[in-house]
Design a protein around this motif. Structure first.
Motif, PDB file in Angstrom:
ATOM      1  N   TYR A   1      21.159   6.134  15.526  1.00 46.59           N
ATOM      2  CA  TYR A   1      20.240   6.369  16.635  1.00 46.59           C
ATOM      3  C   TYR A   1      18.990   5.518  16.479  1.00 46.59           C
ATOM      4  O   TYR A   1      18.520   5.302  15.364  1.00 46.59           O
ATOM      5  CB  TYR A   1      19.827   7.849  16.689  1.00 46.59           C
ATOM      6  N   ARG A   2      18.469   5.064  17.606  1.00 49.29           N
ATOM      7  CA  ARG A   2      17.173   4.389  17.629  1.00 49.29           C
ATOM      8  C   ARG A   2      16.335   5.154  18.650  1.00 49.29           C
ATOM      9  O   ARG A   2      16.675   5.218  19.822  1.00 49.29           O
ATOM     10  CB  ARG A   2      17.324   2.926  18.047  1.00 49.29           C
ATOM     11  N   ILE A   3      15.268   5.758  18.190  1.00 50.34           N
ATOM     12  CA  ILE A   3      14.389   6.562  19.039  1.00 50.34           C
ATOM     13  C   ILE A   3      13.270   5.657  19.552  1.00 50.34           C
ATOM     14  O   ILE A   3      12.576   5.023  18.759  1.00 50.34           O
ATOM     15  CB  ILE A   3      13.770   7.747  18.253  1.00 50.34           C
ATOM     16  N   THR A   4      13.109   5.611  20.858  1.00 53.00           N
ATOM     17  CA  THR A   4      12.067   4.795  21.478  1.00 53.00           C
ATOM     18  C   THR A   4      11.198   5.682  22.349  1.00 53.00           C
ATOM     19  O   THR A   4      11.684   6.286  23.317  1.00 53.00           O
ATOM     20  CB  THR A   4      12.680   3.672  22.344  1.00 53.00           C
TER      21      THR A   4
ATOM     22  N   GLY B   1      29.705  -0.145  23.083  1.00 54.74           N
ATOM     23  CA  GLY B   1      29.177   0.624  21.971  1.00 54.74           C
ATOM     24  C   GLY B   1      27.723   1.014  22.123  1.00 54.74           C
ATOM     25  O   GLY B   1      27.190   1.733  21.308  1.00 54.74           O
ATOM     26  N   ALA B   2      27.069   0.519  23.172  1.00 53.72           N
ATOM     27  CA  ALA B   2      25.661   0.876  23.386  1.00 53.72           C
ATOM     28  C   ALA B   2      25.600   2.052  24.347  1.00 53.72           C
ATOM     29  O   ALA B   2      26.441   2.207  25.212  1.00 53.72           O
ATOM     30  CB  ALA B   2      24.886  -0.298  23.954  1.00 53.72           C
ATOM     31  N   GLY B   3      24.601   2.873  24.193  1.00 46.01           N
ATOM     32  CA  GLY B   3      24.430   4.014  25.074  1.00 46.01           C
ATOM     33  C   GLY B   3      22.965   4.298  25.240  1.00 46.01           C
ATOM     34  O   GLY B   3      22.117   3.631  24.663  1.00 46.01           O
ATOM     35  N   GLY B   4      22.656   5.270  26.031  1.00 45.81           N
ATOM     36  CA  GLY B   4      21.262   5.601  26.231  1.00 45.81           C
ATOM     37  C   GLY B   4      21.106   7.024  26.709  1.00 45.81           C
ATOM     38  O   GLY B   4      22.030   7.613  27.237  1.00 45.81           O
TER      39      GLY B   4
ATOM     40  N   PRO C   1      10.567  16.118  15.067  1.00 42.61           N
ATOM     41  CA  PRO C   1      11.710  16.967  15.423  1.00 42.61           C
ATOM     42  C   PRO C   1      12.897  16.186  15.984  1.00 42.61           C
ATOM     43  O   PRO C   1      14.038  16.472  15.637  1.00 42.61           O
ATOM     44  CB  PRO C   1      11.147  17.925  16.471  1.00 42.61           C
ATOM     45  N   ILE C   2      12.650  15.210  16.808  1.00 36.89           N
ATOM     46  CA  ILE C   2      13.759  14.490  17.427  1.00 36.89           C
ATOM     47  C   ILE C   2      14.511  13.650  16.402  1.00 36.89           C
ATOM     48  O   ILE C   2      15.736  13.530  16.451  1.00 36.89           O
ATOM     49  CB  ILE C   2      13.272  13.652  18.642  1.00 36.89           C
TER      50      ILE C   2
ATOM     51  N   ALA D   1      19.355  12.881  12.997  1.00 36.82           N
ATOM     52  CA  ALA D   1      19.875  12.715  11.643  1.00 36.82           C
ATOM     53  C   ALA D   1      20.928  13.770  11.310  1.00 36.82           C
ATOM     54  O   ALA D   1      21.827  13.525  10.507  1.00 36.82           O
ATOM     55  CB  ALA D   1      18.731  12.770  10.634  1.00 36.82           C
ATOM     56  N   ALA D   2      20.826  14.952  11.926  1.00 36.96           N
ATOM     57  CA  ALA D   2      21.765  16.030  11.655  1.00 36.96           C
ATOM     58  C   ALA D   2      23.019  15.964  12.532  1.00 36.96           C
ATOM     59  O   ALA D   2      23.964  16.713  12.306  1.00 36.96           O
ATOM     60  CB  ALA D   2      21.074  17.382  11.853  1.00 36.96           C
TER      61      ALA D   2
END
Length: 59
Positions: free
Chosen positions: A36-39, A4-7, A18-19, A24-25
């Motif tokens: 999503y987790r944005i790093t 279930g994890a991806g990257g 923007p990202i 979110a959309a």
């Protein structure tokens, strides 16, 4: 990586507002199927072909 994890990597300089709006959309996020987790990171080491994208750590 666990099930279930991806990257993914995004374009240089794309972090910020923007990202998050794009994530979110996303239809999967809208329907609650994923989150999503944005790093943000600095690409200080790259392949030779990507040398023009290398970044310096901030002082």
């Amino acid at each position: 990586m666990t099930a279930g994890a991806g990257g993914a990597s995004g374009p240089a300089g794309a972090a910020g507002g923007p990202i998050e709006k794009i994530a979110a959309a996303d239809p999967f996020a809208v329907e609650g199927v994923c989150a999503y987790r944005i790093t943000e990171f600095y690409a200080t080491k790259t392949a030779t072909e990507l040398a023009s994208y290398r970044e310096q750590l901030p002082s």
